[in-house]
Design a protein around this motif. Sequence first.
Motif, PDB file in Angstrom:
ATOM      1  N   VAL A   1       0.845  -1.199   0.000  1.00  0.00           N
ATOM      2  CA  VAL A   1       0.000   0.000   0.000  1.00  0.00           C
ATOM      3  C   VAL A   1       0.879   1.247   0.000  1.00  0.00           C
ATOM      4  CG1 VAL A   1      -1.618   1.349   1.387  1.00  0.00           C
ATOM      5  CG2 VAL A   1      -2.002  -1.095   1.049  1.00  0.00           C
ATOM      6  N   ALA A   2       1.952   1.216   0.796  1.00  0.00           N
ATOM      7  CA  ALA A   2       2.872   2.363   0.813  1.00  0.00           C
ATOM      8  C   ALA A   2       3.529   2.543  -0.556  1.00  0.00           C
ATOM      9  CB  ALA A   2       3.933   2.166   1.887  1.00  0.00           C
ATOM     10  N   GLY A   3       3.941   1.432  -1.171  1.00  0.00           N
ATOM     11  CA  GLY A   3       4.578   1.520  -2.483  1.00  0.00           C
ATOM     12  C   GLY A   3       3.634   2.006  -3.568  1.00  0.00           C
ATOM     13  N   PHE A   4       2.426   1.459  -3.569  1.00  0.00           N
ATOM     14  CA  PHE A   4       1.456   1.902  -4.572  1.00  0.00           C
ATOM     15  C   PHE A   4       1.028   3.345  -4.323  1.00  0.00           C
ATOM     16  CE2 PHE A   4       0.268  -2.797  -4.896  1.00  0.00           C
ATOM     17  CZ  PHE A   4       1.051  -2.963  -6.024  1.00  0.00           C
ATOM     18  N   GLY A   5       1.012   3.752  -3.058  1.00  0.00           N
ATOM     19  CA  GLY A   5       0.729   5.153  -2.760  1.00  0.00           C
ATOM     20  C   GLY A   5       1.790   6.073  -3.345  1.00  0.00           C
ATOM     21  N   LEU A   6       3.043   5.643  -3.297  1.00  0.00           N
ATOM     22  CA  LEU A   6       4.115   6.426  -3.917  1.00  0.00           C
ATOM     23  C   LEU A   6       3.950   6.465  -5.437  1.00  0.00           C
ATOM     24  CD1 LEU A   6       7.131   5.156  -1.779  1.00  0.00           C
ATOM     25  CD2 LEU A   6       6.202   7.479  -1.797  1.00  0.00           C
ATOM     26  N   ASN A   7       3.571   5.334  -6.029  1.00  0.00           N
ATOM     27  CA  ASN A   7       3.319   5.323  -7.468  1.00  0.00           C
ATOM     28  C   ASN A   7       2.182   6.272  -7.847  1.00  0.00           C
ATOM     29  OD1 ASN A   7       5.339   3.498  -7.946  1.00  0.00           O
ATOM     30  ND2 ASN A   7       3.995   1.723  -8.120  1.00  0.00           N
ATOM     31  N   LEU A   8       1.152   6.299  -6.999  1.00  0.00           N
ATOM     32  CA  LEU A   8       0.039   7.214  -7.235  1.00  0.00           C
ATOM     33  C   LEU A   8       0.518   8.671  -7.134  1.00  0.00           C
ATOM     34  CD1 LEU A   8      -2.989   7.698  -7.639  1.00  0.00           C
ATOM     35  CD2 LEU A   8      -3.272   7.471  -5.157  1.00  0.00           C
ATOM     36  N   ALA A   9       1.356   8.943  -6.137  1.00  0.00           N
ATOM     37  CA  ALA A   9       1.889  10.294  -5.981  1.00  0.00           C
ATOM     38  C   ALA A   9       2.744  10.689  -7.183  1.00  0.00           C
ATOM     39  CB  ALA A   9       2.715  10.385  -4.695  1.00  0.00           C
ATOM     40  N   PHE A  10       3.499   9.729  -7.721  1.00  0.00           N
ATOM     41  CA  PHE A  10       4.306   9.995  -8.917  1.00  0.00           C
ATOM     42  C   PHE A  10       3.428  10.391 -10.099  1.00  0.00           C
ATOM     43  CE2 PHE A  10       5.544   8.006 -12.966  1.00  0.00           C
ATOM     44  CZ  PHE A  10       6.674   8.752 -13.260  1.00  0.00           C
ATOM     45  N   ALA A  11       2.382   9.592 -10.335  1.00  0.00           N
ATOM     46  CA  ALA A  11       1.511   9.877 -11.477  1.00  0.00           C
ATOM     47  C   ALA A  11       0.822  11.234 -11.319  1.00  0.00           C
ATOM     48  CB  ALA A  11       0.471   8.764 -11.630  1.00  0.00           C
ATOM     49  N   VAL A  12       0.350  11.536 -10.105  1.00  0.00           N
ATOM     50  CA  VAL A  12      -0.324  12.818  -9.873  1.00  0.00           C
ATOM     51  C   VAL A  12       0.659  13.978 -10.050  1.00  0.00           C
ATOM     52  CG1 VAL A  12      -1.454  14.234  -8.118  1.00  0.00           C
ATOM     53  CG2 VAL A  12      -2.077  11.823  -8.367  1.00  0.00           C
ATOM     54  N   THR A  13       1.880  13.795  -9.570  1.00  0.00           N
ATOM     55  CA  THR A  13       2.891  14.859  -9.695  1.00  0.00           C
ATOM     56  C   THR A  13       3.229  15.120 -11.156  1.00  0.00           C
ATOM     57  OG1 THR A  13       3.833  14.215  -7.559  1.00  0.00           O
ATOM     58  CG2 THR A  13       5.214  15.554  -8.994  1.00  0.00           C
TER      59      THR A  13
END
Length: 399
Positions: free
Chosen positions: A184-196
């Motif tokens: 969940v932490a890793g996918f949250g970072l991936n989500l943050a990357f895409a949003v950024t």
Amino acid sequence: MRSTDYYLPAAALTIAFAAKVPSLRHNWRDPLVRCVCFLVFTAATCFFFAAPPTITAVNRITGVPNFSGPLVYVIMGSFSCACLVLVVNWRGGPEDRVRRSSRTWLALYAVVITALPVLFALGDAPEERLRDLDTYYANTPYIREMIITYLGAHLVSAVVTTSMCLRWARAVTGWLRAGLIVLVAGFGLNLAFAVTKLSAVVARWTGRDWDHLSTTVAPPIVALGGFVVTCGFLLPLVGPRLGALAGGWTAYLRLGRLWKLLNSTRGGTDTAFHSAIPWWADADMRLTVRETGIHDALLRLHPRLDDGVRRRALAAARAAAPPETANAVAVAAMIRHAAAAREPGGDHDGAGADALADFLGPGRRRLLLLSKVLTSSAVNAALSVAPEPPARPESRSAS
């Protein structure tokens, strides 16, 4: 980011992939094994090809400016698809549903992966951009669509996998739950990357310059995210082995106090304690040898075990300790009393040996408890109510 920030995770993941190759070879038909290996492989490949030196080299080798762009995007799309398919197969369920979900995601991302190089070929990106390709060509026809396609695919994967892992984590425990939380932490970072990244691209569409989000903020986020996701998938597979290894070494060390006491009763010459163990022996082998030596030494100690000492120590310990701990203190006192004795003594009716056997029982837990309390103040106090062990009479030389 420095080049080493890409190459070090790539090297670590390559080692992890190499360690999984034997499992892949022997369990090729297992979709879960295939997905894990493919995910680790794509993560390592993505780190390697996303490094600026590799981007420059690929562009020069192919002779196409920015060729590395769609190449990295294709690898990222493959990684996103591997995450989805792995979570679907990992969670399980009816076989038909799992197979249908896997094929659906594979088909959707196959379209995405195919579209990326096609859109790149249709567009025009003549100027090489090593770090800001997304924002520099954000308004270029077809290149713009390529960028939105790969970011959208990454975003969808991050949202879906995060949601699936959150729901699943509520229903499981242990290493699997720990792995899901890491995911969940890793996918949250991936989500943050895409949003950024999307924020920087959209800013370009509206005439603003938020390029630093794409060039400075996003790269370390996705690098950490890819590594964390891979660790999250590997943790439930590796965690139980690491736990067993740590448990073996912990038990081995905790038995050291009892081992030393019993070894000293024979002057350190007991071959059971000095068996040659190869330097590469693992914790299980060392623990087995130590346990065997302890049990053998306790067996030889039987003639000197005085159950009267145990009973008096038990009566003294009951007032200050729970029943199991009091029994452990009493047995420990009897063992220490017998270890200090130089000749057989006590009741000689085997009651002490029977009490020791009853206390230890099957398994290792009571043996560890016995070693834990062996030199405690409670045992010292219990021994104070027991008689001193008889001393060995000194031998007389022939006159």
